[in-house]
Each structure stands twice: as structure tokens, then as C-alpha cells.
Design a protein around this motif. Structure first.
Motif, PDB file in Angstrom:
ATOM      1  N   GLN A 158       0.858  -1.180   0.000  1.00  0.00           N
ATOM      2  CA  GLN A 158       0.000   0.000   0.000  1.00  0.00           C
ATOM      3  C   GLN A 158       0.889   1.222   0.000  1.00  0.00           C
ATOM      4  O   GLN A 158       1.984   1.202   0.576  1.00  0.00           O
ATOM      5  CB  GLN A 158      -0.876   0.030   1.246  1.00  0.00           C
ATOM      6  N   HIS A 171      -8.205  11.537  -2.643  1.00  0.00           N
ATOM      7  CA  HIS A 171      -8.883  12.022  -1.438  1.00  0.00           C
ATOM      8  C   HIS A 171      -8.698  13.520  -1.266  1.00  0.00           C
ATOM      9  O   HIS A 171      -7.576  14.022  -1.377  1.00  0.00           O
ATOM     10  CB  HIS A 171      -8.295  11.344  -0.196  1.00  0.00           C
ATOM     11  N   PRO A 180      -6.961   6.107  10.135  1.00  0.00           N
ATOM     12  CA  PRO A 180      -8.035   5.159   9.808  1.00  0.00           C
ATOM     13  C   PRO A 180      -8.269   5.068   8.296  1.00  0.00           C
ATOM     14  O   PRO A 180      -8.251   6.080   7.601  1.00  0.00           O
ATOM     15  CB  PRO A 180      -9.266   5.744  10.502  1.00  0.00           C
ATOM     16  N   TRP A 181      -8.482   3.851   7.841  1.00  0.00           N
ATOM     17  CA  TRP A 181      -8.756   3.616   6.428  1.00  0.00           C
ATOM     18  C   TRP A 181      -9.521   2.304   6.298  1.00  0.00           C
ATOM     19  O   TRP A 181      -9.637   1.539   7.237  1.00  0.00           O
ATOM     20  CB  TRP A 181      -7.461   3.581   5.621  1.00  0.00           C
ATOM     21  N   ARG A 182     -10.050   2.093   5.114  1.00  0.00           N
ATOM     22  CA  ARG A 182     -10.694   0.824   4.782  1.00  0.00           C
ATOM     23  C   ARG A 182     -10.345   0.470   3.344  1.00  0.00           C
ATOM     24  O   ARG A 182     -10.033   1.355   2.543  1.00  0.00           O
ATOM     25  CB  ARG A 182     -12.207   0.900   4.979  1.00  0.00           C
ATOM     26  N   PRO A 183     -10.387  -0.813   2.997  1.00  0.00           N
ATOM     27  CA  PRO A 183     -10.083  -1.185   1.612  1.00  0.00           C
ATOM     28  C   PRO A 183     -11.238  -0.846   0.676  1.00  0.00           C
ATOM     29  O   PRO A 183     -12.402  -1.010   1.027  1.00  0.00           O
ATOM     30  CB  PRO A 183      -9.847  -2.696   1.677  1.00  0.00           C
ATOM     31  N   GLY A 184     -10.884  -0.369  -0.502  1.00  0.00           N
ATOM     32  CA  GLY A 184     -11.858  -0.076  -1.552  1.00  0.00           C
ATOM     33  C   GLY A 184     -11.644  -1.028  -2.719  1.00  0.00           C
ATOM     34  O   GLY A 184     -10.960  -2.055  -2.583  1.00  0.00           O
ATOM     35  N   PRO A 213      -6.462   1.682  -0.529  1.00  0.00           N
ATOM     36  CA  PRO A 213      -6.825   2.235   0.775  1.00  0.00           C
ATOM     37  C   PRO A 213      -7.668   3.506   0.639  1.00  0.00           C
ATOM     38  O   PRO A 213      -7.303   4.416  -0.108  1.00  0.00           O
ATOM     39  CB  PRO A 213      -5.465   2.567   1.420  1.00  0.00           C
ATOM     40  N   THR A 234     -10.643   7.198   5.752  1.00  0.00           N
ATOM     41  CA  THR A 234     -11.986   7.452   6.278  1.00  0.00           C
ATOM     42  C   THR A 234     -12.158   8.873   6.795  1.00  0.00           C
ATOM     43  O   THR A 234     -13.292   9.335   6.926  1.00  0.00           O
ATOM     44  CB  THR A 234     -12.361   6.430   7.366  1.00  0.00           C
TER      45      THR A 234
END
Length: 147
Positions: free
Chosen positions: A12, A53, A81-85, A90, A93
Motif C-alpha cells: 500500500q 482524497h 483510519p482507512w478501509r479497503p476499496g 486504501p 476514512t
């Protein structure tokens, strides 16, 4: 200014970029230019998707993390903080807006390469909480990578 993120083969990466623009209405297209000197560029070369972003002007720490640190030395995603797309890209959030674009093609323009994207997913904060981050807000940052 925006943060571009990429994922490829378990890696990443993400960096703060100043070169980004919508480049077509029909079909919708966007382009971001990544410096050949940074790790995000190396990961993005083989990534099928990139995340773009937008940050608010008050998000100095997030801008400093992605603009003043190198992913060669620091795990940036352990610090925010993050989440997979789509494609594992990444998604930050805390960003006030983001889009994920499918990489259609790349174009070399000197020390930066343009990544031509077709948006496949997007999200925006329904209640904007202040102005967006601009170049003058981060002009004092020393880049996290040489050159």
C-alpha cells in the motif's frame, strides 16, 4: 491538494499531490500526476485502481503524514483510519471526499507521470466542514522523498 493511494501485490502507498484535475465530462475522467521519485508512483505503476482524497484545510497532520513522510520509512496506514476499496486501494476514512478510479492509461510528462482514471466509486461528506486544503497550506512541508 489531495492524497492519492494505491495498492498492489500486498503493498500500500499514498502521497500528497498537487497535480490533479477532472479532464473529461463525457465520459467522466480524472487525472493525477505522481512524481517518479516516490514510492506511491512505484506501487501505482501496477495498480488497477487509485484513490483520490480531498482533505480539509484543518487536516494538517494527515497532510504532513502523506506529504512529509516517505512510505519507504513509515507505514502511513498504521497511523490513520482507512478501509479497503475496489482492488484493495486504501480509502482514508477521515477524508471529506474521495473517488476511486480505474487506471485507464499512463502518460509520462517529465518528472511526473499522469494516471488517467475512470471513476468507479465516490463518496463526499454531506456537510462540508470548512475549506479544502490548498498548496499554500502545505508549502512549508519538506517532501518525504528526495528530488
Amino acid at each position: 491538494m489531495c492524497v492519492v493511494t494505491a495498492a498492489r501485490e500486498g503493498q500500500q502507498a499514498g502521497c500528497l499531490v498537487g497535480f490533479a484535475s477532472q479532464c473529461s465530462l463525457r465520459p467522466p475522467r480524472f487525472v493525477v500526476w505522481l512524481s517518479k521519485a516516490n514510492r506511491t508512483y512505484r506501487v501505482a505503476l501496477g495498480a488497477p485502481f487509485l484513490g483520490v482524497h480531498l482533505l480539509r484545510r484543518d487536516q494538517h497532520e494527515l497532510a504532513r503524514l502523506f506529504g512529509g513522510e516517505s512510505g519507504d520509512d513509515v507505514d502511513k496506514f498504521a497511523r490513520t483510519p482507512w478501509r479497503p476499496g475496489p482492488g484493495g486501494v486504501p480509502l482514508l476514512t477521515d477524508a471529506c471526499a474521495w473517488l476511486v478510479g480505474k487506471v485507464e492509461r499512463r502518460a509520462d510528462w517529465g518528472d511526473h507521470v499522469g494516471f488517467h482514471l475512470t471513476p468507479v466509486e465516490a463518496c463526499a461528506d454531506p456537510l462540508p466542514r470548512g475549506p479544502l486544503l490548498c498548496l499554500s497550506d502545505v508549502a512549508h512541508l519538506a517532501p518525504g522523498h528526495p528530488g
